[in-house]
Scaffold this motif. Structure first.
Motif, mmCIF file in Angstrom:
data_model
loop_
_atom_site.group_PDB
_atom_site.id
_atom_site.type_symbol
_atom_site.label_atom_id
_atom_site.label_comp_id
_atom_site.label_asym_id
_atom_site.label_seq_id
_atom_site.Cartn_x
_atom_site.Cartn_y
_atom_site.Cartn_z
ATOM 1 N N GLY A 88 1.348 1.967 2.508
ATOM 2 C CA GLY A 88 1.971 2.259 1.220
ATOM 3 C C GLY A 88 1.321 3.441 0.531
ATOM 4 N N TYR A 89 0.819 4.370 1.307
ATOM 5 C CA TYR A 89 0.228 5.605 0.773
ATOM 6 C C TYR A 89 1.357 6.611 0.606
ATOM 7 C CZ TYR A 89 -3.171 9.444 0.323
ATOM 8 O OH TYR A 89 -3.922 10.517 -0.113
ATOM 9 N N MET A 90 1.601 7.039 -0.612
ATOM 10 C CA MET A 90 2.803 7.804 -0.909
ATOM 11 C C MET A 90 2.596 9.324 -0.902
ATOM 12 S SD MET A 90 4.773 5.297 -0.976
ATOM 13 C CE MET A 90 6.306 6.051 -1.453
ATOM 14 N N ARG A 91 1.716 9.795 -0.036
ATOM 15 C CA ARG A 91 1.489 11.235 0.102
ATOM 16 C C ARG A 91 1.597 11.603 1.580
ATOM 17 N NH1 ARG A 91 -0.023 12.904 -4.428
ATOM 18 N NH2 ARG A 91 -0.528 14.980 -3.759
ATOM 19 N N LEU A 92 2.077 12.804 1.835
ATOM 20 C CA LEU A 92 2.072 13.314 3.206
ATOM 21 C C LEU A 92 0.646 13.710 3.569
ATOM 22 C CD1 LEU A 92 5.257 15.575 3.355
ATOM 23 C CD2 LEU A 92 4.921 13.351 4.422
ATOM 24 N N ILE A 93 0.241 13.383 4.773
ATOM 25 C CA ILE A 93 -1.090 13.756 5.251
ATOM 26 C C ILE A 93 -1.029 15.210 5.718
ATOM 27 C CG2 ILE A 93 -2.876 13.262 6.974
ATOM 28 C CD1 ILE A 93 -2.570 11.055 4.879
#
Length: 187
Positions: A88-93
């Motif tokens: 649920g990490y809402m950033r692009l790596i």
């Protein structure tokens, strides 16, 4: 035992499923760090309750994505993290983390990719009135939900389901599929 970091932005139900699985001996790893980009997110509280160190950084405080990820990378190296699980990490790596953890970052997504990538996949599936959606675990690349698929499980959408009902069905599958998939990857 593999040292992992979990990246989360919100409530952290998948993070909690990973914590519980490690405590119950179903997942052979040590959660060495939570990385969160949202100060005040519930996942931080979950980390504290389980005595897991948390790195909470607001990306707005950095001049670039590379600088933000370099700070995260510094902490990952200090903790000797070997693997990253996005929950649920809402950033692009970006390239900074991808190059250091090539093939060692996985994500969970609440749809049967390639259908409904990006934000609000559950809402996208519900609004599209599809009969089946699901959960995908995939390796992370530079795209949005485009990396190689590791595992998928379908979830049937019943006519009477509300969006909330669908979310609960998806989460139930997520919590089991993610733990099982990570367990297989760590063998």
């Amino acid at each position: 035992m593999k040292k992992i970091a979990v990246f989360a932005s919100g409530s952290g139900t998948n993070f909690q499923a990973i914590i519980d699985a490690t405590k119950e001996g179903k997942l052979d790893c040590e959660i060495s760090l939570l990385v969160c980009d949202q100060p005040g997110a519930k996942c931080i509280e979950r980390a504290e309750q389980s005595s897991i160190p948390a790195l909470v950084l607001s990306p707005k405080e950095f001049t670039s994505k590379a600088e933000y990820e370099a700070r995260i990378l510094q902490e990952l190296e200090e903790k000797q993290v070997e693997f990253i699980a996005l929950a649920g990490y809402m950033r692009l790596i970006g390239k900074t983390l991808l190059s250091s953890f090539e093939g060692k970052i996985v994500n969970i997504h609440p749809s049967l990719l390639p259908s409904f990538p990006g934000k609000d996949a559950i809402g996208q599936a519900f609004d599209a009135k599809v009969k089946v959606t699901g959960v995908t675990i995939h390796y992370v690349d530079e795209g949005m939900d485009t990396g190689p698929i590791i595992a998928q499980e379908a979830v049937k959408i019943d006519e009477m389901d509300t969006r909330y009902d669908l979310q609960k069905k998806i989460q139930k599958v997520e919590h089991q599929l993610y733990v099982n998939t990570l367990s297989n990857l760590f063998q």
